[in-house]
Design an enzyme around this catalytic site. Sequence first.
Site, mmCIF file in Angstrom:
data_model
loop_
_atom_site.group_PDB
_atom_site.id
_atom_site.type_symbol
_atom_site.label_atom_id
_atom_site.label_comp_id
_atom_site.label_asym_id
_atom_site.label_seq_id
_atom_site.Cartn_x
_atom_site.Cartn_y
_atom_site.Cartn_z
ATOM 1 N N GLN A 40 0.835 -1.209 0.000
ATOM 2 C CA GLN A 40 0.000 0.000 0.000
ATOM 3 C C GLN A 40 0.862 1.248 0.000
ATOM 4 O O GLN A 40 0.591 2.211 -0.716
ATOM 5 C CB GLN A 40 -0.850 0.027 1.279
ATOM 6 C CG GLN A 40 -2.029 -0.846 1.257
ATOM 7 C CD GLN A 40 -3.270 0.011 1.143
ATOM 8 O OE1 GLN A 40 -3.573 0.517 0.068
ATOM 9 N NE2 GLN A 40 -3.970 0.213 2.223
ATOM 10 N N GLU A 93 -3.844 6.312 2.261
ATOM 11 C CA GLU A 93 -3.452 7.602 1.681
ATOM 12 C C GLU A 93 -2.069 8.074 2.151
ATOM 13 O O GLU A 93 -1.403 8.821 1.455
ATOM 14 C CB GLU A 93 -4.461 8.712 2.007
ATOM 15 C CG GLU A 93 -5.791 8.294 2.554
ATOM 16 C CD GLU A 93 -6.885 8.023 1.545
ATOM 17 O OE1 GLU A 93 -6.909 8.608 0.461
ATOM 18 O OE2 GLU A 93 -7.751 7.190 1.875
#
Lengths: 174, 731
Positions: free
Chosen positions: B632, B698
């Site tokens: 990620q 994020e």
Amino acid sequence: MRADISRGTTVPEVFETVTELTVNGRPSVLSLDTRVTLLDALRDHLGLVGTKKGCDQGACGACTVHVNGKRVLSCLTLAAQCEGRAVTTIEGVARAGAPHPVQEAFVARDGFQCGFCTPGQIMSAIALIDEERAGTDDEIREFMSGNLCRCGAYPNMVAAIREVVSEGNGNAVI
Amino acid sequence: MSGTVVGAGINRVDGPRKVAGAAPYPSDFNVHHQVHAALVGSTVAAGRVVRIDTAAAEAAPGVIRVLTHLNMPRLERGPMTALGASPPPPMQDDLIRHYGQHLALVVAESPEQAAAAARLVAVEYERTEPLLDVLDPKAPQVIDPWGTDSDRGDTEAALASAEVKVTQTYTTPDNTNSPLGLFATLAIWDRDRLTVHDTTQWPSMVKETLAAVFEVPESSVRVLVPYVGGAFGAGLRAWQHVILTVAAARLIGRPVKLVLTRPQMFSCVGHRPDTVQQVSLAANRSGELTAIDHRTVSSLAMEDDDYEAVSAGSAFAYRCRNVVTRDVQARLNRPAPCSMRAPAEGQGNFALESAMDELAYALAMDPLQLRLRNDTDVDPRSGLPWSSKALRECYQVGAERFGWSSRDPEPGSMRDGDWLIGYGMAGCSYPWYSVPCSARATVSRDGSALVLSAVTDIGTGTYTVMTQVSAEHLGLPLGLVRFDLGDSDMPAAPQAGGSGLTGSLGNAVVDACGRLVRRFAELAAEDGESPLHGVPPEAVTAGGGRVHVKGESSRGESYIDILSRNGLPELSADGSSTPASPEDLGMAPSGAFGAKFVEVRVDRDLGLVRIARVVSAIDGGRILNEKTGRSQIIGATIGGIGQALFEDTVTDPGTGRIANGTFGDYLIPVNADIPDLDVVFVGEPDRFSPIGTKGIGEIGLVGIAAAVANAVRHATGRRVRSLPITIDDLL
């Protein structure tokens, strides 16, 4: 302010053509609109939806398949052009039920996230190794750069391909 | 419960399907008797449709129906969502709000016929002057759209009396989400029952929206999306093309499939809006911040919402008494923006952390020391301690791995042949977000478990990490547990977005598994034949496929035995999670924190920029899977490199057309742009969320653009305040 009119008003004629395709070793005869690409023939007419449409403009590599052993963009290839040629898709790379070493390495090295570009990446990676263009990491990066990945799994793909090459598993015949 | 299953870097459980091409994405579904749709978009940005001639399209081979605003049913706007209003319903009037707006939907027997006929729709326009520039004074403005503006102390006075001050303007362009998967919708009506395969990050929301718009009960609508194909925020809305496809299927009485084209992916499913940001920082000579003033304008569609609190992060980034943040959105004749990976922070952090670097130069201070000096262990907005914060450790560990101490502070001093070497860094955070979620856990007579929630796995690893969490809390091996998702008939769930899902869902899954174990314990306690007869359920735990007395694993029995003796095929329990209130817990809920260190190399003659190294040190709380967690961060780092060096959605200033809406023209990073990327996780499980995660979707992107710009400044002496940083900035 001014008024203007966009677009044409001509009704195109439609032509059909009968095409014999050999996909993953299986021959089939399709009657297709001449505009049908190899990608759409695979997906819409042969039910082989493993090959993906990411742009339909030859820019993303998601539709990569092998035609006579070479990687091609199936969205820029008309199905009728493949008459008599051998097409291999992601559904055809496993052997005797066992995944291809590149498929296994992509899982082990987490070489994907959403997975959408993955069939095209794997088809490119298999061809890349066959082309002997996986000698260094920089070479792998360069020759994998026709396949976009938006999740950002590039370093893990490089690791997967490096692993397959270093283990000598790259020459599996497709 | 042991912690050996959760946290381990196991391979993705959906990996074998994905590498075999056997994972079905929305565009892969087909049903008998389906027809195909193609969209016609406006070729002007503002005005009115005077005439729309569909005769040629209707006469084209295979065409079944052409929908325009003249024959489209009148529809209500969908309900509000957690991210604001639903997009306005499509093709309800003759007004044109942006280039590419849907003006017609052509439905034909084949996709080729629909696409060919769509080119035959002729539109006569009355044009008006479009509003296209975010700073156009005529653009209607929305002030403080999300109620996030903040004021602390007396910023004006602090700036006026500052010992050292930096005031600059920073700009970021439109970026486009650009997932590889083309968004697709396949709508199937069976009388008043609707099944939709749709590219969405939020099946529960799409279900509620379609039920409201088409006036059918929610129980009659089913939204399916087992695999998404990327989205990065673009899948957080029930877009107009979805409504059009569902409407067409109802009118025609056949299933309708629509797959967007790549250019339509630039104009129909959102983008990160451009910003103009002014930042003023003040500090005393020892580097303590005395004022932060961050004001932004970003673009917005004429009739739509977008959560984009660009400056909000500046209110809690540093210890500082005097702070002003202000956000304004300007309504323009451009396609609707939406969340894109690290919405708001992605833009706001670039301005703040560039300005911090400028302040470090003004103070002649190491930029890392400046951040450490102003770090805050309480949330400056509330004064409450953070529920977890290892940002100092991020700075320290990241700097050590990077070799920050070897940086010569003099710009242009580090070289390798023709390459100028620059080291840059940035601090970052992504705010906490959590919403209610539900899940259901079931154990069957064969000893296997199925856990369900109507979430999506957008590539983050939700299938995998929730299998791990379920296995741990049910005391079962991974191989006996399946976590399934992507179906709105499953227990209701929020979006995969905002770095909030893993916490919300994880806590719901833990609750469902805990309740299920308790149900087994209750059954056993009432059963005279059970070794757990009379044992209070709270004294029982799960492990090894059994429920047993805590600390006494020999006293218990298997799920299979309990179900068999009670004649039950299975046992289920529903669980849910609701975030606690910060006041009740006396702490400020933390999002993830991070420190980014970047080495760039800039060709001194050609201005070419290459990323040589990136170290990302991340405090993401508890990491459920080291492998997918690292992926990620790597992936978002690459998104950040794209934001820094490549991505710029160009709107033609004359027509409002997106001029580079293809993958040939809109540049995103390719493999050869990316070196190996170093990721290190630091910190502890978060105290606010029972599962201890903070969400890491994020945080990997935030800070990269600033760290790159700061590294370019260090390499070249040039400060680039406008993204992306391209060769022409450096020649």
